[in-house]
Design an enzyme around this catalytic site. Sequence first.
Site, PDB file in Angstrom:
ATOM      1  N   ASP A  56       0.844  -1.188   0.000  1.00  0.00           N
ATOM      2  CA  ASP A  56       0.000   0.000   0.000  1.00  0.00           C
ATOM      3  C   ASP A  56       0.890   1.252   0.000  1.00  0.00           C
ATOM      4  O   ASP A  56       1.858   1.308   0.781  1.00  0.00           O
ATOM      5  CB  ASP A  56      -0.865  -0.057   1.273  1.00  0.00           C
ATOM      6  CG  ASP A  56      -2.013   0.922   1.241  1.00  0.00           C
ATOM      7  OD1 ASP A  56      -1.790   2.095   0.894  1.00  0.00           O
ATOM      8  OD2 ASP A  56      -3.129   0.510   1.562  1.00  0.00           O
ATOM      9  N   ILE A  57       0.535   2.223  -0.802  1.00  0.00           N
ATOM     10  CA  ILE A  57       1.338   3.463  -0.826  1.00  0.00           C
ATOM     11  C   ILE A  57       1.307   4.178   0.523  1.00  0.00           C
ATOM     12  O   ILE A  57       2.122   5.054   0.786  1.00  0.00           O
ATOM     13  CB  ILE A  57       0.880   4.460  -1.924  1.00  0.00           C
ATOM     14  CG1 ILE A  57      -0.614   4.780  -1.788  1.00  0.00           C
ATOM     15  CG2 ILE A  57       1.226   3.956  -3.313  1.00  0.00           C
ATOM     16  CD1 ILE A  57      -1.009   6.084  -2.431  1.00  0.00           C
ATOM     17  N   ALA A  77      -1.390   5.245  -8.478  1.00  0.00           N
ATOM     18  CA  ALA A  77      -2.204   4.515  -7.495  1.00  0.00           C
ATOM     19  C   ALA A  77      -3.278   5.434  -6.943  1.00  0.00           C
ATOM     20  O   ALA A  77      -3.003   6.564  -6.539  1.00  0.00           O
ATOM     21  CB  ALA A  77      -1.320   4.006  -6.356  1.00  0.00           C
ATOM     22  N   ALA A  78      -4.500   4.950  -6.945  1.00  0.00           N
ATOM     23  CA  ALA A  78      -5.604   5.762  -6.432  1.00  0.00           C
ATOM     24  C   ALA A  78      -6.838   4.897  -6.300  1.00  0.00           C
ATOM     25  O   ALA A  78      -6.952   3.847  -6.932  1.00  0.00           O
ATOM     26  CB  ALA A  78      -5.907   6.918  -7.397  1.00  0.00           C
ATOM     27  N   TYR A 144     -14.038  12.327  -5.068  1.00  0.00           N
ATOM     28  CA  TYR A 144     -12.915  11.935  -5.934  1.00  0.00           C
ATOM     29  C   TYR A 144     -12.344  13.175  -6.629  1.00  0.00           C
ATOM     30  O   TYR A 144     -11.127  13.395  -6.639  1.00  0.00           O
ATOM     31  CB  TYR A 144     -13.402  10.906  -6.958  1.00  0.00           C
ATOM     32  CG  TYR A 144     -12.413  10.587  -8.066  1.00  0.00           C
ATOM     33  CD1 TYR A 144     -11.409   9.646  -7.868  1.00  0.00           C
ATOM     34  CD2 TYR A 144     -12.479  11.228  -9.311  1.00  0.00           C
ATOM     35  CE1 TYR A 144     -10.494   9.350  -8.883  1.00  0.00           C
ATOM     36  CE2 TYR A 144     -11.579  10.939 -10.320  1.00  0.00           C
ATOM     37  CZ  TYR A 144     -10.592   9.997 -10.107  1.00  0.00           C
ATOM     38  OH  TYR A 144      -9.686   9.709 -11.110  1.00  0.00           O
ATOM     39  N   GLU A 271     -23.859  13.510 -12.817  1.00  0.00           N
ATOM     40  CA  GLU A 271     -23.233  13.127 -14.099  1.00  0.00           C
ATOM     41  C   GLU A 271     -23.028  14.383 -14.952  1.00  0.00           C
ATOM     42  O   GLU A 271     -23.939  15.198 -15.106  1.00  0.00           O
ATOM     43  CB  GLU A 271     -24.153  12.164 -14.840  1.00  0.00           C
ATOM     44  CG  GLU A 271     -23.542  11.554 -16.056  1.00  0.00           C
ATOM     45  CD  GLU A 271     -23.178  10.085 -15.849  1.00  0.00           C
ATOM     46  OE1 GLU A 271     -22.194   9.669 -16.451  1.00  0.00           O
ATOM     47  OE2 GLU A 271     -23.860   9.400 -15.092  1.00  0.00           O
TER      48      GLU A 271
HETATM   49  N1  NAD Z   1      -8.730   5.455 -16.540  1.00  0.00           N
HETATM   50  C1  NAD Z   1      -9.149   6.706 -16.715  1.00  0.00           C
HETATM   51  O1  NAD Z   1      -9.968   6.994 -17.609  1.00  0.00           O
HETATM   52  C2  NAD Z   1      -8.622   7.825 -15.829  1.00  0.00           C
HETATM   53  C3  NAD Z   1      -9.091   9.132 -16.043  1.00  0.00           C
HETATM   54  C4  NAD Z   1      -8.626  10.165 -15.235  1.00  0.00           C
HETATM   55  C5  NAD Z   1      -7.672   9.894 -14.256  1.00  0.00           C
HETATM   56  N2  NAD Z   1      -7.251   8.616 -14.050  1.00  0.00           N
HETATM   57  C6  NAD Z   1      -6.257   8.378 -12.983  1.00  0.00           C
HETATM   58  O2  NAD Z   1      -5.194   7.585 -13.496  1.00  0.00           O
HETATM   59  C7  NAD Z   1      -4.693   6.733 -12.461  1.00  0.00           C
HETATM   60  C8  NAD Z   1      -4.669   5.291 -12.932  1.00  0.00           C
HETATM   61  O3  NAD Z   1      -5.994   4.896 -13.262  1.00  0.00           O
HETATM   62  P1  NAD Z   1      -6.341   3.470 -13.868  1.00  0.00           P
HETATM   63  O4  NAD Z   1      -7.472   3.674 -14.796  1.00  0.00           O
HETATM   64  O5  NAD Z   1      -5.113   2.790 -14.327  1.00  0.00           O
HETATM   65  O6  NAD Z   1      -6.952   2.756 -12.569  1.00  0.00           O
HETATM   66  P2  NAD Z   1      -6.698   1.273 -12.010  1.00  0.00           P
HETATM   67  O7  NAD Z   1      -7.681   1.088 -10.893  1.00  0.00           O
HETATM   68  O8  NAD Z   1      -6.696   0.296 -13.109  1.00  0.00           O
HETATM   69  O9  NAD Z   1      -5.221   1.380 -11.418  1.00  0.00           O
HETATM   70  C9  NAD Z   1      -4.946   1.874 -10.129  1.00  0.00           C
HETATM   71  C10 NAD Z   1      -3.970   0.887  -9.491  1.00  0.00           C
HETATM   72  O10 NAD Z   1      -3.642   1.375  -8.186  1.00  0.00           O
HETATM   73  C11 NAD Z   1      -3.639   0.297  -7.277  1.00  0.00           C
HETATM   74  N3  NAD Z   1      -3.927   0.857  -5.948  1.00  0.00           N
HETATM   75  C12 NAD Z   1      -5.088   1.393  -5.499  1.00  0.00           C
HETATM   76  N4  NAD Z   1      -4.944   1.815  -4.230  1.00  0.00           N
HETATM   77  C13 NAD Z   1      -3.660   1.542  -3.878  1.00  0.00           C
HETATM   78  C14 NAD Z   1      -2.909   1.748  -2.678  1.00  0.00           C
HETATM   79  N5  NAD Z   1      -3.461   2.323  -1.595  1.00  0.00           N
HETATM   80  N6  NAD Z   1      -1.614   1.355  -2.660  1.00  0.00           N
HETATM   81  C15 NAD Z   1      -1.044   0.766  -3.740  1.00  0.00           C
HETATM   82  N7  NAD Z   1      -1.713   0.535  -4.908  1.00  0.00           N
HETATM   83  C16 NAD Z   1      -3.005   0.936  -4.963  1.00  0.00           C
HETATM   84  C17 NAD Z   1      -4.719  -0.656  -7.779  1.00  0.00           C
HETATM   85  O11 NAD Z   1      -4.511  -1.996  -7.370  1.00  0.00           O
HETATM   86  C18 NAD Z   1      -4.591  -0.502  -9.301  1.00  0.00           C
HETATM   87  O12 NAD Z   1      -3.729  -1.490  -9.843  1.00  0.00           O
HETATM   88  C19 NAD Z   1      -5.559   6.991 -11.235  1.00  0.00           C
HETATM   89  O13 NAD Z   1      -4.906   7.913 -10.404  1.00  0.00           O
HETATM   90  C20 NAD Z   1      -6.819   7.604 -11.816  1.00  0.00           C
HETATM   91  O14 NAD Z   1      -7.477   8.427 -10.881  1.00  0.00           O
HETATM   92  C21 NAD Z   1      -7.697   7.568 -14.815  1.00  0.00           C
END
Ligand code: NAD
Length: 327
Positions: A56-57, A77-78, A144, A271
């Site tokens: 975990d981060i 990570a989020a 968020y 939305e």
């Molecule tokens: N996918 C999109 O369309 C999109 C759009 C805007 C922003 N984002 C941002 O991009 C980033 C990546 O998104 P994604 O689509 O790859 O999401 P995802 O959920 O596929 O990847 C996030 C990864 O973070 C890991 N994670 C979550 N909490 C954690 C923690 N506490 N410690 C360690 N690891 C943890 C999860 O296991 C996952 O593998 C995020 O920050 C998200 O908010 C994504």
Amino acid sequence: MPENILVTGGCGFIGANLVRTLAERGLVRSIRVIDDESRGRRDAIAPYDAEFVKGDIRDRDLMRRALRNVDAVVHLAADTDVIDSITNPERNFDINVAGTFRLLMLMREMDVPRLVNASTGGAILGEARPPVHEEMVPHPTSPYGAGKASVEAWCSAFAASYGFASVSLRFSNVYGPMSFHKGSVIASFMRRILDGVPLTVYGDGSQTRDYIFVDDLCEGIVAAMTAGKPGVFQLGSGAGTTLDRLIELIAEVACPGRRPDVRYEPFRTGEIRHNWTDVTRAREQLNWTPRTSLPDGLALTWSWFRDHALSQPPGRRLSRQPARRTP
Ligand SMILES: NC(=O)c1ccc[n+]([C@@H]2O[C@H](COP(=O)([O-])OP(=O)(O)OC[C@H]3O[C@@H](n4cnc5c(N)ncnc54)[C@H](O)[C@@H]3O)[C@@H](O)[C@H]2O)c1
């Protein structure tokens, strides 16, 4: 370009694609990934030369080890679930805001000089007249979005106060291979088509979004790391597509000659109706241009989804995955 990179959340959708991009193109000397596998799986990065740290981060000791000998962090990570963030804002705050704050503190302590922070356009800006751009005033409509806006502010403050380079990249709606676990619209529509169940549209289908193919997004992340310019940049395709048009385009690759069965439900509270991005700043300052057309990106995504579905145990209903939504 920094040489030794830590990717937080590197087993997730964008993270795994970024690791592939960095590894296949030999762009860096070493890649380390930290992920707690709450959403992504280490299998996604197994084919690539990357060190995996499970955890975990928010775990300080583990993060100290993960940050050792690192020149730059790509922080992905989020907790990415907008609806969950409304139900449980505290959990979202703890991971996304407090977790990033602690990461910044450790980067300062360990002299890690560069951060690329994953941010978002729509959820930060709320209902804004498109095309959206970096100078607009944030009006987050969910915890968020508020968290992501706050993290941008913390990154900016740490950069100014302690002299390291930080950039926040506002991703629009990202789609592509390795997004099977996502609740984003393209991933859920493709899973439903594979299962032969109707698609659900909240609203009348006229709402617009900016869909960016994940390879283009990863090029944007690389461009931001290379340029080392501070600030905030929108990364999107620069074009809006209605949901009804998106369904037509998905049908062309997934079930040619027939429109999938679509159920229309009322718009959901909060939305956003229309959102697409002006990417001029990223074009001019990062020298980055998205190159993949939506039909081409959808064809690549569908082919990956179909192959992935074939590798699942027989009889598994794909659309029953937890419905999670990322902006
Ligand atoms: N996918 C999109 O369309 C999109 C759009 C805007 C922003 N984002 C941002 O991009 C980033 C990546 O998104 P994604 O689509 O790859 O999401 P995802 O959920 O596929 O990847 C996030 C990864 O973070 C890991 N994670 C979550 N909490 C954690 C923690 N506490 N410690 C360690 N690891 C943890 C999860 O296991 C996952 O593998 C995020 O920050 C998200 O908010 C994504």
